[in-house]
Scaffold this motif. Sequence first.
Motif, PDB file in Angstrom:
ATOM      1  N   ASN A   1      44.876   8.925  11.131  1.00 45.35           N
ATOM      2  CA  ASN A   1      45.806   7.718  10.768  1.00 45.35           C
ATOM      3  C   ASN A   1      46.032   6.827  12.122  1.00 45.35           C
ATOM      4  O   ASN A   1      46.092   5.695  11.974  1.00 45.35           O
ATOM      5  CB  ASN A   1      47.148   8.619  10.394  1.00 45.35           C
TER       6      ASN A   1
ATOM      7  N   ALA B   1      44.813   1.822  14.738  1.00 43.39           N
ATOM      8  CA  ALA B   1      44.433   1.032  16.030  1.00 43.39           C
ATOM      9  C   ALA B   1      43.401   0.213  15.592  1.00 43.39           C
ATOM     10  O   ALA B   1      43.356  -0.786  15.988  1.00 43.39           O
ATOM     11  CB  ALA B   1      44.137   2.174  16.880  1.00 43.39           C
TER      12      ALA B   1
ATOM     13  N   ILE C   1      53.749  -3.750  19.305  1.00 43.25           N
ATOM     14  CA  ILE C   1      54.728  -3.443  18.040  1.00 43.25           C
ATOM     15  C   ILE C   1      55.896  -3.905  18.849  1.00 43.25           C
ATOM     16  O   ILE C   1      56.460  -3.414  19.838  1.00 43.25           O
ATOM     17  CB  ILE C   1      54.655  -1.987  17.789  1.00 43.25           C
TER      18      ILE C   1
ATOM     19  N   ILE D   1      59.395   3.030  13.092  1.00 47.81           N
ATOM     20  CA  ILE D   1      58.141   3.017  12.792  1.00 47.81           C
ATOM     21  C   ILE D   1      57.866   4.234  12.235  1.00 47.81           C
ATOM     22  O   ILE D   1      56.985   4.507  11.354  1.00 47.81           O
ATOM     23  CB  ILE D   1      57.014   2.867  13.985  1.00 47.81           C
TER      24      ILE D   1
ATOM     25  N   SER E   1      57.693   1.842   6.623  1.00 49.16           N
ATOM     26  CA  SER E   1      58.035   0.983   7.466  1.00 49.16           C
ATOM     27  C   SER E   1      56.954   0.300   7.899  1.00 49.16           C
ATOM     28  O   SER E   1      55.935   0.859   8.355  1.00 49.16           O
ATOM     29  CB  SER E   1      58.606   1.543   8.870  1.00 49.16           C
ATOM     30  N   GLN E   2      56.978  -1.223   7.687  1.00 45.64           N
ATOM     31  CA  GLN E   2      55.681  -1.793   8.227  1.00 45.64           C
ATOM     32  C   GLN E   2      56.483  -3.240   8.860  1.00 45.64           C
ATOM     33  O   GLN E   2      57.324  -3.340   8.683  1.00 45.64           O
ATOM     34  CB  GLN E   2      55.004  -2.249   6.691  1.00 45.64           C
TER      35      GLN E   2
ATOM     36  N   THR F   1      52.348  -7.665   6.062  1.00 48.68           N
ATOM     37  CA  THR F   1      51.259  -6.567   6.536  1.00 48.68           C
ATOM     38  C   THR F   1      50.884  -5.540   5.211  1.00 48.68           C
ATOM     39  O   THR F   1      49.358  -5.552   5.731  1.00 48.68           O
ATOM     40  CB  THR F   1      52.101  -5.325   7.607  1.00 48.68           C
TER      41      THR F   1
ATOM     42  N   GLY G   1      46.728  -3.862   3.947  1.00 49.87           N
ATOM     43  CA  GLY G   1      47.064  -3.039   3.170  1.00 49.87           C
ATOM     44  C   GLY G   1      47.937  -1.820   3.640  1.00 49.87           C
ATOM     45  O   GLY G   1      48.705  -1.810   4.650  1.00 49.87           O
TER      46      GLY G   1
ATOM     47  N   GLY H   1      52.848   2.458   4.352  1.00 50.99           N
ATOM     48  CA  GLY H   1      53.974   2.521   5.607  1.00 50.99           C
ATOM     49  C   GLY H   1      54.300   4.041   5.578  1.00 50.99           C
ATOM     50  O   GLY H   1      55.485   4.293   6.084  1.00 50.99           O
ATOM     51  N   LEU H   2      53.517   4.807   5.022  1.00 53.56           N
ATOM     52  CA  LEU H   2      53.863   6.231   4.749  1.00 53.56           C
ATOM     53  C   LEU H   2      53.054   6.996   6.140  1.00 53.56           C
ATOM     54  O   LEU H   2      53.561   8.209   6.516  1.00 53.56           O
ATOM     55  CB  LEU H   2      53.260   6.786   3.668  1.00 53.56           C
ATOM     56  N   GLY H   3      51.979   6.576   6.550  1.00 50.93           N
ATOM     57  CA  GLY H   3      51.061   7.254   7.561  1.00 50.93           C
ATOM     58  C   GLY H   3      51.757   7.831   8.665  1.00 50.93           C
ATOM     59  O   GLY H   3      51.726   8.913   8.927  1.00 50.93           O
ATOM     60  N   LEU H   4      52.592   6.699   9.489  1.00 48.26           N
ATOM     61  CA  LEU H   4      53.161   7.423  10.672  1.00 48.26           C
ATOM     62  C   LEU H   4      54.455   8.449  10.326  1.00 48.26           C
ATOM     63  O   LEU H   4      54.595   9.427  11.176  1.00 48.26           O
ATOM     64  CB  LEU H   4      53.755   6.526  11.525  1.00 48.26           C
TER      65      LEU H   4
ATOM     66  N   SER I   1      49.194  -1.025  21.847  1.00 49.16           N
ATOM     67  CA  SER I   1      50.078   0.088  21.637  1.00 49.16           C
ATOM     68  C   SER I   1      49.312   1.483  22.102  1.00 49.16           C
ATOM     69  O   SER I   1      48.101   1.690  21.701  1.00 49.16           O
ATOM     70  CB  SER I   1      50.428   0.265  20.199  1.00 49.16           C
TER      71      SER I   1
HETATM   72  P1  ADP Z   1      50.246   1.961   7.025  1.00 50.05           P
HETATM   73  O1  ADP Z   1      49.749   2.877   5.903  1.00 50.05           O
HETATM   74  O2  ADP Z   1      51.080   0.544   6.549  1.00 50.05           O
HETATM   75  O3  ADP Z   1      49.300   1.715   7.999  1.00 50.05           O
HETATM   76  P2  ADP Z   1      51.830   3.583   9.046  1.00 50.05           P
HETATM   77  O4  ADP Z   1      52.941   4.407   9.075  1.00 50.05           O
HETATM   78  O5  ADP Z   1      50.595   4.238   9.307  1.00 50.05           O
HETATM   79  O6  ADP Z   1      51.602   2.855   7.665  1.00 50.05           O
HETATM   80  O7  ADP Z   1      52.163   2.306   9.798  1.00 50.05           O
HETATM   81  C1  ADP Z   1      53.384   1.520   9.819  1.00 50.05           C
HETATM   82  C2  ADP Z   1      53.155   0.145  10.247  1.00 50.05           C
HETATM   83  O8  ADP Z   1      53.222   0.345  11.669  1.00 50.05           O
HETATM   84  C3  ADP Z   1      51.934  -0.556   9.949  1.00 50.05           C
HETATM   85  O9  ADP Z   1      52.183  -1.380   8.987  1.00 50.05           O
HETATM   86  C4  ADP Z   1      52.040  -1.607  11.290  1.00 50.05           C
HETATM   87  O10 ADP Z   1      52.859  -2.693  10.851  1.00 50.05           O
HETATM   88  C5  ADP Z   1      52.645  -0.780  12.470  1.00 50.05           C
HETATM   89  N1  ADP Z   1      51.419  -0.198  13.249  1.00 50.05           N
HETATM   90  C6  ADP Z   1      50.838   1.094  13.103  1.00 50.05           C
HETATM   91  N2  ADP Z   1      50.166   1.293  14.203  1.00 50.05           N
HETATM   92  C7  ADP Z   1      50.005   0.251  14.764  1.00 50.05           C
HETATM   93  C8  ADP Z   1      49.296  -0.270  15.876  1.00 50.05           C
HETATM   94  N3  ADP Z   1      48.284   0.488  16.424  1.00 50.05           N
HETATM   95  N4  ADP Z   1      49.384  -1.422  16.259  1.00 50.05           N
HETATM   96  C9  ADP Z   1      50.144  -2.473  15.786  1.00 50.05           C
HETATM   97  N5  ADP Z   1      51.097  -2.129  14.710  1.00 50.05           N
HETATM   98  C10 ADP Z   1      50.986  -0.869  14.301  1.00 50.05           C
END
Ligand code: ADP
Length: 595
Positions: A327, A332, A364, A372, A377-378, A383, A388, A391-394, A418
């Motif tokens: 993820n 990245a 960010i 985040i 959260s996006q 975005t 695509g 916003g669940l991955g993190l 980041s």
């Molecule tokens: P998504 O499935 O939308 O990628 P994430 O929870 O992984 O969901 O990420 C949430 C948001 O955090 C992303 O939509 C993006 O706006 C921001 N983000 C995550 N990683 C990065 C990164 N490495 N650089 C810039 N923005 C990031």
Amino acid sequence: MKDMIWPPVRKGDILLSARKRLLSILSLSTGLVGLVSALLSLPVTLDEYPVQSILAIIGPALFFSGPVILDRTGAIKTLSAILIGSIYGMILFQALSIGGAANPVLIYLIGLPVLATFLIGYRSGIVTGALVVLTYGSIYAFNDLIPVSSIPLTRNIIATWNTIVLVLLGLSLTAWAALFQREMERANRRLDDARCEADKANMAKSDLLAHVSHEIRTPMNGILGMAQSLKDTPLSVDQKRQVDLITSSGDMLMAIINDVLDLSKVEAGALELSEREFDLRALVDNACQLHDTAARRKGLTLKPVFGDLPAQRVLGDPHRIAQILNNLISNAVKFTHKGEITVDVGCTGADMVEFRVRDSGDGIDADLAARIFTPFSQASAETSHTHGGTGLGLAICRNLCTLMNGEIELESSPGAGSTFIVRLPLRVVRDETVDPAHSAASAPDTIESENTESGTIRPLHILAADDNETNRLVLSALLQRHPVELSLVEDGKSAVAAWQSGHFDLILMDVRMPVMDGLAATREIRALEKRHHKPATPIIALTANVMKDQIRGYRDIGMDGVLAKPISPDRLDDLLRSVSDKDGRSAPVPKTQSY
Ligand code: ADP
């Protein structure tokens, strides 16, 4: 007791109700005690101190209006402050005009900090306590300046009066404590009930999600399986592109379903971690390789950097760690337009591994950084259109880290790239500490990242039972590529009958079927094999229900493994290969695919 105490209280906020009742009791008891004492001393004091004597009657009488005002205004803190302030004023006035330090009324002052704490809060309690100490000190220090009363305050009067006051104070304190205790118990009970309700609701949500995801997986099996088998037919360039689009959209949909399911499982505490020994370097290398093509396509370099690692093999859940890294790396790559991405791995302490996924992307801003790791959260609504994702991955990454007793944090500023830092306690495996119970070979129902060994698929006779027509079509389409003779049936009972009348190298058994389900059918086949001393036919569960305890359940009734739906053609091939390798004697457990 509740209904005897006035004023009536609002439902819901139990502690506020308890404080309201305390204030009412206090108003009434202050009024009562003050009035009785003023009336008793009236004959002695009236001549010499007429003003004080009248005030000593009016003051306490006013306290009887406390509950009425409270009922009307509900201003508990203001009213408490007025009440405590007036008691303080009255006591001070009495002591300063009659006898100073010798006036027994001073004993009331001790109760004021307690009242302030109960009724207003601990800060008010501390301030009132300081004021009381200061007042006592001043009265004793300047006692000589206070006019001496000619009223005989004999030891006897003081002793009697003090006894009455102390008894009354003791009684009211006991009543308050009992009331408070009871209210606290009720508050606890309600909290417990509320937590149970919330847990139930959460479980219902998880059930619903699991159900919905199961229902979606079945048609997805049809879409992806058929797209896969279409790919194996002669297609024009345009048709091939269209089929690729079907496959990639299907894969994306599956990824979203898996994310939602993962998050709900973690939140419901239903996500189980496995612990086994694995090669940390290989895992990080694999994760980088997976995203290498996407990075190259954008002109980015993506490389792992291995710092100070005492050993390569560690104990942990490789599947979930790979999920976190994937993820972070995929984000990245998504959010970097030029430069490089590095994945640093090193040890920061005994058995503490740190992963740093660093990019030279947009960075960010503080607003997004603050939220985040919370779901959905996006950076902006745009975005999800541009890149695509949901916003669940993190959020899942953070939950997984917490579950593994680790942590995840972000260092970033706009324009400066980041760095996501993951710290996980992973026990480093030294040769002598290898625990066979945790080694990869003995954890067959966990998810393998490596592929099974390749080999050729020999002609096989396969029996497949599935009540769903789409699934049967997909299975036949996928098996068409191999030298396989397939017999299809629609329920467990027919599967048992078919097995009795033929020889099969492999049985693919759907779990949920009408007439007789896959579990009952497996049990029956195993019993028949035993009774007739037949060799065991490999039986593989064909199901979307691939949670760890479910897999264990299939195993316990005699199944040899699980092939998850939607069926991945590669996994199916792996299974056929391993059945061919074993010469049909017994099937090894195929690796379940990610769910
Ligand atoms: P998504 O499935 O939308 O990628 P994430 O929870 O992984 O969901 O990420 C949430 C948001 O955090 C992303 O939509 C993006 O706006 C921001 N983000 C995550 N990683 C990065 C990164 N490495 N650089 C810039 N923005 C990031």
